[in-house]
Design a protein around this motif. Structure first.
Motif, PDB file in Angstrom:
ATOM      1  N   TRP A  81       0.822  -1.216   0.000  1.00 34.93           N
ATOM      2  CA  TRP A  81       0.000   0.000   0.000  1.00 34.93           C
ATOM      3  C   TRP A  81       0.851   1.258   0.000  1.00 34.93           C
ATOM      4  O   TRP A  81       0.320   2.361  -0.069  1.00 34.93           O
ATOM      5  CB  TRP A  81      -0.941  -0.011   1.200  1.00 34.93           C
ATOM      6  N   THR A 128       2.983   3.269  -5.378  1.00 40.40           N
ATOM      7  CA  THR A 128       2.074   4.006  -6.259  1.00 40.40           C
ATOM      8  C   THR A 128       1.465   3.093  -7.308  1.00 40.40           C
ATOM      9  O   THR A 128       0.295   3.251  -7.685  1.00 40.40           O
ATOM     10  CB  THR A 128       2.831   5.156  -6.956  1.00 40.40           C
ATOM     11  N   TRP A 129       2.232   2.096  -7.773  1.00 40.79           N
ATOM     12  CA  TRP A 129       1.730   1.211  -8.818  1.00 40.79           C
ATOM     13  C   TRP A 129       0.546   0.381  -8.356  1.00 40.79           C
ATOM     14  O   TRP A 129      -0.281  -0.041  -9.184  1.00 40.79           O
ATOM     15  CB  TRP A 129       2.860   0.306  -9.310  1.00 40.79           C
ATOM     16  N   THR A 130       0.429   0.144  -7.059  1.00 40.26           N
ATOM     17  CA  THR A 130      -0.741  -0.584  -6.542  1.00 40.26           C
ATOM     18  C   THR A 130      -2.020   0.173  -6.839  1.00 40.26           C
ATOM     19  O   THR A 130      -3.010  -0.393  -7.322  1.00 40.26           O
ATOM     20  CB  THR A 130      -0.603  -0.803  -5.019  1.00 40.26           C
ATOM     21  N   TYR A 131      -2.006   1.474  -6.568  1.00 40.90           N
ATOM     22  CA  TYR A 131      -3.201   2.291  -6.796  1.00 40.90           C
ATOM     23  C   TYR A 131      -3.471   2.461  -8.288  1.00 40.90           C
ATOM     24  O   TYR A 131      -4.630   2.478  -8.719  1.00 40.90           O
ATOM     25  CB  TYR A 131      -3.036   3.648  -6.111  1.00 40.90           C
ATOM     26  N   ILE A 132      -2.411   2.567  -9.106  1.00 38.25           N
ATOM     27  CA  ILE A 132      -2.596   2.666 -10.553  1.00 38.25           C
ATOM     28  C   ILE A 132      -3.248   1.386 -11.085  1.00 38.25           C
ATOM     29  O   ILE A 132      -4.170   1.432 -11.914  1.00 38.25           O
ATOM     30  CB  ILE A 132      -1.242   2.929 -11.250  1.00 38.25           C
ATOM     31  N   ILE A 174      -5.181  -0.686  -9.444  1.00 39.65           N
ATOM     32  CA  ILE A 174      -6.582  -0.732  -8.995  1.00 39.65           C
ATOM     33  C   ILE A 174      -7.444   0.145  -9.902  1.00 39.65           C
ATOM     34  O   ILE A 174      -8.553  -0.246 -10.312  1.00 39.65           O
ATOM     35  CB  ILE A 174      -6.688  -0.293  -7.521  1.00 39.65           C
ATOM     36  N   ILE A 175      -6.956   1.344 -10.232  1.00 42.36           N
ATOM     37  CA  ILE A 175      -7.716   2.257 -11.096  1.00 42.36           C
ATOM     38  C   ILE A 175      -7.908   1.640 -12.481  1.00 42.36           C
ATOM     39  O   ILE A 175      -9.001   1.708 -13.064  1.00 42.36           O
ATOM     40  CB  ILE A 175      -7.000   3.623 -11.196  1.00 42.36           C
TER      41      ILE A 175
END
Length: 201
Positions: A138, A141-145, A147-148
């Motif tokens: 978490w 940054t790539w985790t959130y990318i 998910i999006i």
């Protein structure tokens, strides 16, 4: 000097030597081995990890000790965890779990110190214990990318599925409803005629 006085004097001298020796033996009998220090739960930059320390008490009594963990690198003056007043039972192994947080990913070298709670004397000390602090998923940054991107793909798929469903034309639906209405009128008229055509008795 009478033999009785000599025996008493000898006993007193032996007692004076025995008391400090016994106390030193008790204080120096709580120790830890290098193999007994291990990481039992992982450290990362968002959550605490746990360092397990196995203490052994070979004295003649229970001993209260302080166990502290100090960072040697890269924060040499920082104390990561401190436990006070841990009682180590006589002739027993005690597994002490030290949970603490290191907020920056990297490799850390820590020192574990066991001291006597009353005198402050260092009973046992181990240096250069390696702790590897990882980066939480978490914190990336790539985790959130990712998910999006997944949400966008699901939304596009749902939109395409909705667009692909066949639609009933309004005119066709209206015609079918009109035919049903007319058929209903015809049926009611036929019943009425049959009723009117019955002869009276």
């Amino acid at each position: 000097m009478s033999p009785m006085k000599k025996v008493c004097l000898l006993a007193m001298v032996m007692l004076l030597f025995f008391i400090p020796a016994a106390s030193g033996s008790a204080a120096g009998s709580v120790y830890m081995n290098d193999n007994s220090i291990r990481v039992t739960s992982g450290f990362d930059d968002r959550s605490s990890g746990t360092l397990s320390i196995m203490l052994e008490n070979k004295s003649a009594t229970d001993i209260i000790v302080n166990v502290s963990v100090e960072g040697n690198y890269p924060h040499p003056d920082r104390v990561y965890a401190l436990r006070e007043n841990i009682t180590v039972p006589y002739d027993r192994l005690l597994d002490v779990a030290m949970s603490f947080h290191i907020g920056t990913p990297g490799t850390y070298w820590v020192k574990v110190i066991v001291t006597d709670a009353s005198s402050g004397e260092i009973l046992s000390e181990r240096n250069n214990i390696q702790i590897d602090v990882g980066q939480s998923i978490w914190s990336n940054t790539w985790t959130y990318i990712a998910i999006i991107i997944v949400i966008i793909i699901i939304a596009i798929g749902a939109y395409i599925k909705i667009r692909g469903n066949p639609k009933v034309e309004e005119s066709g639906a209206f015609t079918a409803m009109e035919e049903e209405r007319k058929a209903g009128k015809k049926g009611s008229g036929t019943k009425r005629e049959e009723y009117k055509g019955r002869p009276r008795k």
